[in-house]
Every structure is written in structure tokens, then in C-alpha cells.
Scaffold this active site. Structure first.
Site, PDB file in Angstrom:
ATOM      1  N   ASP A   1      -8.301  13.434  11.170  1.00 26.96           N
ATOM      2  CA  ASP A   1      -8.792  13.507   9.802  1.00 26.96           C
ATOM      3  C   ASP A   1      -9.035  12.094   9.302  1.00 26.96           C
ATOM      4  OD1 ASP A   1      -8.626  15.981   7.556  1.00 26.96           O
ATOM      5  OD2 ASP A   1      -8.707  13.961   6.703  1.00 26.96           O
TER       6      ASP A   1
ATOM      7  N   ASP B   1     -12.770   9.017  11.204  1.00 23.46           N
ATOM      8  CA  ASP B   1     -13.977   9.493  10.537  1.00 23.46           C
ATOM      9  C   ASP B   1     -14.913   9.994  11.623  1.00 23.46           C
ATOM     10  OD1 ASP B   1     -16.341   9.940   9.204  1.00 23.46           O
ATOM     11  OD2 ASP B   1     -16.363   8.019   8.148  1.00 23.46           O
ATOM     12  N   VAL B   2     -15.148  11.303  11.667  1.00 22.60           N
ATOM     13  CA  VAL B   2     -15.931  11.863  12.770  1.00 22.60           C
ATOM     14  C   VAL B   2     -17.385  11.411  12.737  1.00 22.60           C
ATOM     15  CG1 VAL B   2     -14.435  13.875  13.020  1.00 22.60           C
ATOM     16  CG2 VAL B   2     -16.456  14.017  11.534  1.00 22.60           C
TER      17      VAL B   2
ATOM     18  N   SER C   1     -21.199  27.982   8.635  1.00 17.77           N
ATOM     19  CA  SER C   1     -21.107  28.518   7.278  1.00 17.77           C
ATOM     20  C   SER C   1     -22.102  29.649   7.121  1.00 17.77           C
ATOM     21  CB  SER C   1     -21.408  27.426   6.249  1.00 17.77           C
ATOM     22  OG  SER C   1     -21.530  27.979   4.950  1.00 17.77           O
TER      23      SER C   1
ATOM     24  N   TYR D   1     -26.445  20.737   2.977  1.00 15.84           N
ATOM     25  CA  TYR D   1     -25.269  21.362   3.604  1.00 15.84           C
ATOM     26  C   TYR D   1     -25.693  22.522   4.503  1.00 15.84           C
ATOM     27  CZ  TYR D   1     -20.739  23.735   3.987  1.00 15.84           C
ATOM     28  OH  TYR D   1     -19.585  24.340   4.456  1.00 15.84           O
TER      29      TYR D   1
ATOM     30  N   LYS E   1     -25.188  22.890   8.626  1.00 17.40           N
ATOM     31  CA  LYS E   1     -24.457  23.993   9.250  1.00 17.40           C
ATOM     32  C   LYS E   1     -25.379  24.866  10.105  1.00 17.40           C
ATOM     33  CE  LYS E   1     -20.329  23.120   7.634  1.00 17.40           C
ATOM     34  NZ  LYS E   1     -19.194  22.792   8.538  1.00 17.40           N
TER      35      LYS E   1
ATOM     36  N   VAL F   1     -13.867  30.347   1.223  1.00 19.98           N
ATOM     37  CA  VAL F   1     -12.489  30.171   1.675  1.00 19.98           C
ATOM     38  C   VAL F   1     -11.764  29.345   0.616  1.00 19.98           C
ATOM     39  CG1 VAL F   1     -10.966  29.330   3.494  1.00 19.98           C
ATOM     40  CG2 VAL F   1     -13.213  30.247   4.087  1.00 19.98           C
TER      41      VAL F   1
ATOM     42  N   THR G   1      -9.766  26.770  -0.338  1.00 18.96           N
ATOM     43  CA  THR G   1      -9.285  25.516   0.230  1.00 18.96           C
ATOM     44  C   THR G   1      -9.280  24.439  -0.851  1.00 18.96           C
ATOM     45  OG1 THR G   1     -11.510  24.770   0.825  1.00 18.96           O
ATOM     46  CG2 THR G   1     -10.309  26.098   2.469  1.00 18.96           C
TER      47      THR G   1
END
Length: 240
Positions: free
Chosen positions: A28, A54-55, A133, A146, A150, A179, A181
Site C-alpha cells: 500500500d 505506490d503501484v 468495477s 475511472y 477499470k 462496497v 469502504t
């Protein structure tokens, strides 16, 4: 190896895999929160290590995977849960916002999978679960960037499933809708969504939970899974 594992879906998945008896690497960009989550799992008797990563940074991903191998051994399971969102009218999306959304959600997903492939190919076994998503399937207003990121994850998942099946590696995607979160609650705090109002519209009558997603991940990563290249809609019936 679970990305975005400090909170939300990623943390739920990490907890589930630890409970299933796996050694878990929690990646993460919030290294402190990931370390806290790993410490909590270790206190429960699991083997868990945290890595601040950081991916969106290809070299940081490579370095993190090298450290995971040193600490925990070869990587056999990857769940790519790291992701960010933004709500912007299409006319207002800036190049920087577009690039950052795709760098984390799409490029970051691929770089993590690619980094694990040498181990999976060498062992002739691997399990990859991406988190996409339902917005990529149905579309979502004010989320063109976004939804595009996805949608890319879905296409990439199918391509990798075809390419890697002969190597004993399955690749599937879970496409959640709402979800509950910290990311969803943060959007609510900013006045962008109402989690409770959206939950009331879900056919099953509630928002999803990280545990719902984690249960599907656990199934897809089981030893005898014959499922690959599939979109698993863990969405309470919001998209069918």
C-alpha cells in the site's frame, strides 16, 4: 500478495487469505497503515509483512516484489486491489487526473501481475485476481476516467487468462458495485455520493463489504480452480 491492502477491499482480502493459512504481503502507498494491518494479523498468529509501495511507480513495484521474495518466498497469488477514484464532468477532466487514474488502476495492476509472473511460470501454478468495477460494464456518469481504467482491467484480465492458461495460471476479475469502504465514505463526506441511498437501490438491500469480495477471491485462488478469464460480479444484483 495483495495491493491496496491497508484498508477497504484490500485489507479484507488480506485478512481472508491470512485466515486461509497463506503468508501475506500487504502492499500500500500508506506504509504506516499497511504496517499496522500486518502487525494485527501477526498478533493473530498469521505471517504478514507490509511494504510501502505506490503501484504507479514501476521501479518501486519491482523493488517491493524483490523484498517479498526475500521475506516470504516465491509469489503464487496476486490480488490487485489498489485503486483510486475521482468524480469529474467529462469536460473538466485534466490530463494529470486522467494520467494518474490510469497509472494506478490500470498500469499499476499490470506491473504487479508482471512482477509475479516469473515465480508463477517457474512453479507452473499461479492465481491472479484483479479488481475491476461494474462501472466498466454499465458506465458511470462523472467517472469516464475511472470507468475507462477499470474497463482496461477487464480486457487485460481476459488477455492474460488466454496467454497464461497453458502455464497453470488462472486470471480472473471481480467487478464490485457499491462496497462500504473508507474510499466510499470519503466520497460521501465530500458530498459526492450517499452510501446509504445507493445501498437502498441494491437488489439485495445493502452495500457490499470487503468480506464479500474476499470470499470470492478465496474461491478463485483455491488449489483446484477451473475458472479463468471470467468477470465475477460481486454486486448484490446491481448489474446482471
Amino acid at each position: 500478495m495483495v495491493t491496496g491492502a491497508a484498508s477497504g477491499i484490500g485489507l479484507g482480502v488480506a485478512r481472508r487469505f491470512a485466515g486461509d493459512g497463506h503468508h501475506v504481503a500487504l502492499l500500500d502507498r500508506d506504509g504506516g497503515a499497511a504496517a499496522g494491518a500486518a502487525d494485527a494479523l501477526q498478533a493473530e498468529g498469521s505471517t504478514a509483512h507490509a511494504y510501502a509501495t505506490d503501484v504507479a511507480d514501476w521501479s518501486a513495484v519491482r523493488d517491493a516484489f524483490a523484498r517479498v521474495r526475500t521475506d516470504l518466498g516465491p509469489i503464487g497469488i496476486v490480488v490487485t486491489s489498489a485503486g483510486i477514484e475521482s468524480f469529474d464532468a467529462a469536460a473538466d477532466i485534466t490530463p494529470d487526473t486522467w494520467d494518474r487514474i490510469l497509472a494506478v488502476n490500470l498500469t499499476g495492476t499490470f506491473s504487479c501481475i508482471q512482477s509475479a509472473l516469473p515465480d508463477m511460470i517457474a512453479s507452473g501454478w499461479g492465481r491472479v485476481v484483479t479488481i475491476s468495477s461494474s462501472s466498466a460494464q454499465s458506465g458511470a456518469p462523472y467517472m469516464a476516467h475511472y470507468s475507462a481504467s477499470k474497463g482496461g482491467v477487464i480486457g487485460m484480465t481476459k488477455a492474460l487468462a488466454r496467454e497464461l492458461a497453458s502455464r497453470g495460471i488462472t486470471v480472473n476479475t471481480i467487478s464490485p458495485s457499491l462496497v462500504d469502504t473508507p474510499m466510499a465514505r470519503d466520497a460521501e463526506a465530500r458530498g459526492l455520493v450517499s452510501v446509504d441511498a445507493m445501498a437502498a437501490a441494491v437488489p439485495l438491500g445493502r452495500a457490499g463489504t470487503p468480506d464479500d469480495i474476499a470470499a470470492a477471491c478465496s474461491f478463485l485462488c483455491s488449489e483446484g480452480s477451473y475458472v479463468t478469464g471470467q468477470i465475477i460480479g460481486v454486486n448484490g444484483g446491481m448489474y446482471i
